[in-house]
Each structure stands twice: as structure tokens, then as C-alpha cells.
Write an enzyme that holds these catalytic residues in place. Structure first.
Site, PDB file in Angstrom:
ATOM      1  N   ARG A   1      11.599  -4.705   5.366  1.00 16.73           N
ATOM      2  CA  ARG A   1      11.184  -3.288   5.064  1.00 16.73           C
ATOM      3  C   ARG A   1      12.177  -2.422   5.969  1.00 16.73           C
ATOM      4  O   ARG A   1      12.431  -2.484   7.097  1.00 16.73           O
ATOM      5  CB  ARG A   1       9.886  -3.073   5.380  1.00 16.73           C
ATOM      6  CG  ARG A   1       9.273  -1.748   5.351  1.00 16.73           C
ATOM      7  CD  ARG A   1       7.928  -1.608   5.482  1.00 16.73           C
ATOM      8  NE  ARG A   1       7.328  -2.195   6.516  1.00 16.73           N
ATOM      9  CZ  ARG A   1       5.941  -2.161   6.304  1.00 16.73           C
ATOM     10  NH1 ARG A   1       5.090  -1.661   5.298  1.00 16.73           N
ATOM     11  NH2 ARG A   1       5.433  -2.407   7.191  1.00 16.73           N
TER      12      ARG A   1
ATOM     13  N   ARG B   1      -0.718  -8.559  13.403  1.00 13.67           N
ATOM     14  CA  ARG B   1      -1.272  -7.605  12.513  1.00 13.67           C
ATOM     15  C   ARG B   1      -2.027  -8.332  11.392  1.00 13.67           C
ATOM     16  O   ARG B   1      -3.085  -7.767  10.817  1.00 13.67           O
ATOM     17  CB  ARG B   1      -0.121  -6.839  12.240  1.00 13.67           C
ATOM     18  CG  ARG B   1       0.428  -5.794  12.972  1.00 13.67           C
ATOM     19  CD  ARG B   1       1.904  -5.277  12.913  1.00 13.67           C
ATOM     20  NE  ARG B   1       1.968  -4.564  11.505  1.00 13.67           N
ATOM     21  CZ  ARG B   1       3.035  -4.355  10.994  1.00 13.67           C
ATOM     22  NH1 ARG B   1       4.355  -5.009  11.533  1.00 13.67           N
ATOM     23  NH2 ARG B   1       3.106  -3.767   9.930  1.00 13.67           N
TER      24      ARG B   1
ATOM     25  N   ARG C   1      11.095  -0.217  11.506  1.00 16.74           N
ATOM     26  CA  ARG C   1       9.898  -0.061  12.294  1.00 16.74           C
ATOM     27  C   ARG C   1       9.940  -1.195  13.489  1.00 16.74           C
ATOM     28  O   ARG C   1      10.336  -2.167  13.337  1.00 16.74           O
ATOM     29  CB  ARG C   1       8.663  -0.229  11.890  1.00 16.74           C
ATOM     30  CG  ARG C   1       8.290   1.159  10.941  1.00 16.74           C
ATOM     31  CD  ARG C   1       7.090   1.013  10.075  1.00 16.74           C
ATOM     32  NE  ARG C   1       5.960   0.071  10.610  1.00 16.74           N
ATOM     33  CZ  ARG C   1       4.882  -0.236   9.898  1.00 16.74           C
ATOM     34  NH1 ARG C   1       4.732   0.261   8.806  1.00 16.74           N
ATOM     35  NH2 ARG C   1       3.712  -0.523  10.374  1.00 16.74           N
TER      36      ARG C   1
ATOM     37  N   ARG D   1      -9.718   0.713   8.503  1.00 14.46           N
ATOM     38  CA  ARG D   1      -9.319  -0.604   8.786  1.00 14.46           C
ATOM     39  C   ARG D   1     -10.486  -1.530   9.710  1.00 14.46           C
ATOM     40  O   ARG D   1     -10.469  -2.580  10.044  1.00 14.46           O
ATOM     41  CB  ARG D   1      -8.100  -0.929   9.773  1.00 14.46           C
ATOM     42  CG  ARG D   1      -6.633  -1.054   9.112  1.00 14.46           C
ATOM     43  CD  ARG D   1      -5.829  -0.720  10.073  1.00 14.46           C
ATOM     44  NE  ARG D   1      -4.319  -1.237   9.947  1.00 14.46           N
ATOM     45  CZ  ARG D   1      -3.569  -0.666   9.295  1.00 14.46           C
ATOM     46  NH1 ARG D   1      -3.747   0.430   8.837  1.00 14.46           N
ATOM     47  NH2 ARG D   1      -2.263  -1.266   9.414  1.00 14.46           N
TER      48      ARG D   1
ATOM     49  N   LYS E   1       0.776  -1.164  -0.033  1.00 16.12           N
ATOM     50  CA  LYS E   1      -0.019   0.097  -0.219  1.00 16.12           C
ATOM     51  C   LYS E   1       0.938   1.260  -0.063  1.00 16.12           C
ATOM     52  O   LYS E   1       0.454   2.202  -0.785  1.00 16.12           O
ATOM     53  CB  LYS E   1      -0.956   0.008   1.215  1.00 16.12           C
ATOM     54  CG  LYS E   1      -1.875  -1.036   1.278  1.00 16.12           C
ATOM     55  CD  LYS E   1      -2.722  -1.276   2.707  1.00 16.12           C
ATOM     56  CE  LYS E   1      -1.676  -1.133   4.027  1.00 16.12           C
ATOM     57  NZ  LYS E   1      -1.142  -2.460   4.152  1.00 16.12           N
TER      58      LYS E   1
HETATM   59  P1  ADP Z   1       1.195  -1.590   7.800  1.00 14.44           P
HETATM   60  O1  ADP Z   1       1.086  -0.844   6.451  1.00 14.44           O
HETATM   61  O2  ADP Z   1       2.350  -2.392   7.619  1.00 14.44           O
HETATM   62  O3  ADP Z   1      -0.133  -2.466   7.735  1.00 14.44           O
HETATM   63  P2  ADP Z   1       0.404   0.793   9.365  1.00 14.44           P
HETATM   64  O4  ADP Z   1       1.612   1.689   9.121  1.00 14.44           O
HETATM   65  O5  ADP Z   1      -0.607   0.864   8.499  1.00 14.44           O
HETATM   66  O6  ADP Z   1       1.260  -0.682   8.885  1.00 14.44           O
HETATM   67  O7  ADP Z   1      -0.056   0.728  10.768  1.00 14.44           O
HETATM   68  C1  ADP Z   1       1.060   0.458  11.842  1.00 14.44           C
HETATM   69  C2  ADP Z   1       0.087   0.347  12.980  1.00 14.44           C
HETATM   70  O8  ADP Z   1      -0.549   1.606  13.221  1.00 14.44           O
HETATM   71  C3  ADP Z   1      -0.929  -0.762  13.013  1.00 14.44           C
HETATM   72  O9  ADP Z   1      -0.478  -2.192  13.410  1.00 14.44           O
HETATM   73  C4  ADP Z   1      -2.236  -0.166  14.078  1.00 14.44           C
HETATM   74  O10 ADP Z   1      -1.476  -0.384  15.338  1.00 14.44           O
HETATM   75  C5  ADP Z   1      -2.060   1.325  13.911  1.00 14.44           C
HETATM   76  N1  ADP Z   1      -2.820   1.873  12.746  1.00 14.44           N
HETATM   77  C6  ADP Z   1      -2.511   2.549  11.446  1.00 14.44           C
HETATM   78  N2  ADP Z   1      -3.805   2.762  10.912  1.00 14.44           N
HETATM   79  C7  ADP Z   1      -4.665   2.276  11.864  1.00 14.44           C
HETATM   80  C8  ADP Z   1      -5.913   2.316  11.468  1.00 14.44           C
HETATM   81  N3  ADP Z   1      -6.594   2.865  10.479  1.00 14.44           N
HETATM   82  N4  ADP Z   1      -7.004   1.835  12.581  1.00 14.44           N
HETATM   83  C9  ADP Z   1      -6.444   1.423  13.582  1.00 14.44           C
HETATM   84  N5  ADP Z   1      -4.997   1.486  13.950  1.00 14.44           N
HETATM   85  C10 ADP Z   1      -4.216   1.836  12.851  1.00 14.44           C
HETATM   86  P1  ADP Z   2       2.096  -1.814   3.235  1.00 15.03           P
HETATM   87  O1  ADP Z   2       2.053  -0.401   3.242  1.00 15.03           O
HETATM   88  O2  ADP Z   2       0.911  -2.406   2.680  1.00 15.03           O
HETATM   89  O3  ADP Z   2       2.468  -2.171   4.728  1.00 15.03           O
HETATM   90  P2  ADP Z   2       4.767  -1.584   1.989  1.00 15.03           P
HETATM   91  O4  ADP Z   2       4.477  -0.917   0.527  1.00 15.03           O
HETATM   92  O5  ADP Z   2       5.606  -0.813   2.882  1.00 15.03           O
HETATM   93  O6  ADP Z   2       3.580  -2.140   2.365  1.00 15.03           O
HETATM   94  O7  ADP Z   2       5.599  -2.861   1.340  1.00 15.03           O
HETATM   95  C1  ADP Z   2       6.296  -3.917   2.411  1.00 15.03           C
HETATM   96  C2  ADP Z   2       7.730  -3.987   1.707  1.00 15.03           C
HETATM   97  O8  ADP Z   2       7.626  -4.877   0.761  1.00 15.03           O
HETATM   98  C3  ADP Z   2       8.431  -2.731   1.739  1.00 15.03           C
HETATM   99  O9  ADP Z   2       9.963  -3.055   2.134  1.00 15.03           O
HETATM  100  C4  ADP Z   2       8.620  -2.797  -0.079  1.00 15.03           C
HETATM  101  O10 ADP Z   2       9.589  -2.194  -0.711  1.00 15.03           O
HETATM  102  C5  ADP Z   2       8.411  -4.189  -0.417  1.00 15.03           C
HETATM  103  N1  ADP Z   2       7.347  -4.378  -1.632  1.00 15.03           N
HETATM  104  C6  ADP Z   2       6.216  -3.736  -1.706  1.00 15.03           C
HETATM  105  N2  ADP Z   2       5.387  -4.359  -2.928  1.00 15.03           N
HETATM  106  C7  ADP Z   2       6.397  -5.178  -3.304  1.00 15.03           C
HETATM  107  C8  ADP Z   2       6.127  -6.012  -4.383  1.00 15.03           C
HETATM  108  N3  ADP Z   2       5.050  -5.910  -5.449  1.00 15.03           N
HETATM  109  N4  ADP Z   2       7.053  -7.003  -4.555  1.00 15.03           N
HETATM  110  C9  ADP Z   2       8.048  -7.066  -3.933  1.00 15.03           C
HETATM  111  N5  ADP Z   2       8.098  -6.317  -2.733  1.00 15.03           N
HETATM  112  C10 ADP Z   2       7.426  -5.188  -2.678  1.00 15.03           C
END
Ligand code: ADP
Ligand code: ADP
Ligand code: ZN
Length: 217
Positions: free
Chosen positions: A127, A172, A161, A88, A13
Site C-alpha cells: 500500500r 494488527r 505508513r 474497533r 475499507k
Molecule cells: P487499517 O485501515 O490498516 O486497519 P487504520 O488506519 O484504521 O489502519 O489504523 C491505524 C492504527 O491507528 C491502528 O493500528 C490503531 O493503532 C489506530 N487506530 C485507528 N482507529 C482506531 C480505533 N477505532 N481504535 C483504536 N485504535 C485505532
Molecule cells: P483498509 O483501509 O481496510 O486498511 P485499504 O483500502 O487501504 O484497506 O486497502 C489496502 C491496500 O489494498 C491498498 O493498497 C488498496 O489499493 C488495495 N486494495 C483495496 N481493495 C482491494 C481489492 N479489492 N483488491 C486488491 N487490492 C485492494
């Protein structure tokens, strides 16, 4: 145009939202980034959210919908928002409908990044991001072009992170399955959901998203 990118942790994302922001002048609204900024500043919201985030659980609906509402009042979001990591839960999806309607805006697409859960642990644990500009990288899938130097800003400092460890990722993912995936039918009924193969490489995922945004259907 306002879109939601939906998918479990590591689905891609943030990677796709940053690209869309750079290429289309849309604004990335990541509640995860906003919460991490609040934690770093030590604000009251950050202080409440930290332990919940470290455990991989969800922060309360009131907090996240509150920060999204404030962000939507900033004029830069009028050109189009990419919701990344929000909504979410069903309550957040309902809240977002209200927040957009109050501002005479609407959702155009909900793009689901369909991924294989086993690959996600690997994506999340590998990541890292630039400590200065936040550009995202991966140990194997997206190394900086010059080792140790950010492609975007030239910084040589990177960070990881605290919640990107194998154990927290499992929590998660379970949260995603239990609370986030069930909001898809809400958007299906509105005809907004489009699916993209999130297991393809980063550029191919980007091309698939672009095709949807440019199709107008
Ligand atoms: P990822 O992209 O790896 O899923 P995020 O950066 O979006 O992780 O979120 C990291 C953490 O922040 C989540 O595990 C949760 O604790 C909190 N968080 C982020 N967005 C939301 C949301 N929309 N609702 C509830 N908790 C959230
Ligand atoms: P999210 O925001 O959904 O948690 P990220 O965009 O941060 O996910 O992506 C998670 C990790 O995977 C990052 O280190 C990113 O560089 C890598 N990544 C993202 N998209 C791809 C893909 N299509 N193939 C391989 N690695 C990816
Ligand atoms: Zn950088």
C-alpha cells in the site's frame, strides 16, 4: 445514511470509503487518518498515540470516541457518515450508539468486508498513498494510470505508513480478531450486518456495496 465499513487491516475499507465519499457526498470518518494527522501535528493526542500505532496496538477507546464525537459535531457529517476503522472494540460500538442517538442519527448498515488473512499482508505491505491528496494505491493492484503521477491531483510524491510492515500487520490482525470481530454479533442482533466478498477486485467490491446501499433493505 450512516454506515460502518468493518474488516481487518487491508480489507479495503479506506479504498471503498473514498469512493463512496466521491460518488455519494457522504463523509469518510477514518480514525486512522485522524490519528495520523494528530501525530503529524504533534498534538497531545498524537504524542500519546504514536507509539501505540507503530506497535500495531489499539489506541484507547476514550481518545478515538472523543475525536469521533467532535467530528460528528461538524455539519458536513449530517449528510451521511462512513465510519472507516471505527468502532474497533465493544466499548467503541457502545459509545458510537450514544454519539449518534444524542444527535438524532442512526446507523443504516454495517458492511463487513470478508477477506482471506493471507492476502492481507500482501495488500498492506504494497500500500502507498499520494503525499499531497491522500489517494490510495497499491504496488500491484492499483498503480496510478501514469507511473509516478497521482491520478487525482497530479502530485509525484507518495508515502508509505510506518506501520505497514509484515510484522506489525500480524499484530494488527490479532487485534482485529480479538477485539473487533467480536462486535459483529452486537450489530447482527440489530439486523444491520451485510457481508461483501472483499477478495473480489476493487470495482466488484464497490458494486456489491452500492447494491446494498441502493436496496434499502
Ligand atoms: P487499517 O485501515 O490498516 O486497519 P487504520 O488506519 O484504521 O489502519 O489504523 C491505524 C492504527 O491507528 C491502528 O493500528 C490503531 O493503532 C489506530 N487506530 C485507528 N482507529 C482506531 C480505533 N477505532 N481504535 C483504536 N485504535 C485505532
Ligand atoms: P483498509 O483501509 O481496510 O486498511 P485499504 O483500502 O487501504 O484497506 O486497502 C489496502 C491496500 O489494498 C491498498 O493498497 C488498496 O489499493 C488495495 N486494495 C483495496 N481493495 C482491494 C481489492 N479489492 N483488491 C486488491 N487490492 C485492494
Ligand atoms: Zn494526489
Amino acid at each position: 445514511m450512516n454506515i460502518i465499513l468493518l474488516g481487518p487491516p487491508g480489507a479495503g475499507k479506506g479504498t471503498q470509503a473514498s469512493r463512496l465519499e466521491a460518488e455519494r457526498g457522504m463523509v469518510q470518518l477514518s480514525t486512522g487518518d485522524m490519528l495520523r494527522a494528530a501525530v503529524k501535528l504533534g498534538t497531545p493526542i498524537g504524542m500519546r498515540a504514536k507509539a501505540v500505532m507503530d506497535a500495531g496496538e489499539l489506541v484507547s477507546d476514550e481518545i478515538v470516541s472523543g475525536i469521533i464525537g467532535e467530528r460528528l459535531d461538524m455539519p458536513d457529517t449530517e449528510s451521511g457518515a462512513i465510519f472507516d476503522g471505527y468502532p474497533r472494540t465493544a466499548a467503541q460500538a457502545q459509545a458510537l450508539d450514544g454519539l449518534l442517538a444524542e444527535r438524532d442519527r442512526q446507523l443504516d448498515y454495517v458492511i463487513e468486508l470478508v477477506v482471506d488473512e493471507e492476502a492481507l499482508v500482501d495488500r498492506v505491505t504494497g500500500r502507498f498513498t499520494c503525499a499531497r491528496c491522500g489517494a490510495g494505491y497499491h504496488d500491484r493492484y492499483k498503480q496510478p494510470k501514469v507511473e509516478g503521477v497521482c491520478d487525482v491531483c497530479g502530485s509525484t510524491e507518495f508515502k508509505r505508513r510506518p506501520d505497514d510492515n509484515a510484522e506489525t500487520v500480524r499484530t494488527r490482525m490479532a487485534e482485529y480478531r480479538a477485539k473487533t470481530a467480536p462486535i459483529l454479533p452486537f450489530y447482527e442482533e440489530k439486523g444491520l450486518v451485510r457481508r461483501v466478498d472483499g477478495m473480489a477486485d476493487i470495482d466488484a467490491v464497490g458494486a456489491a456495496i452500492d447494491a446494498i446501499l441502493d436496496s434499502g433493505s
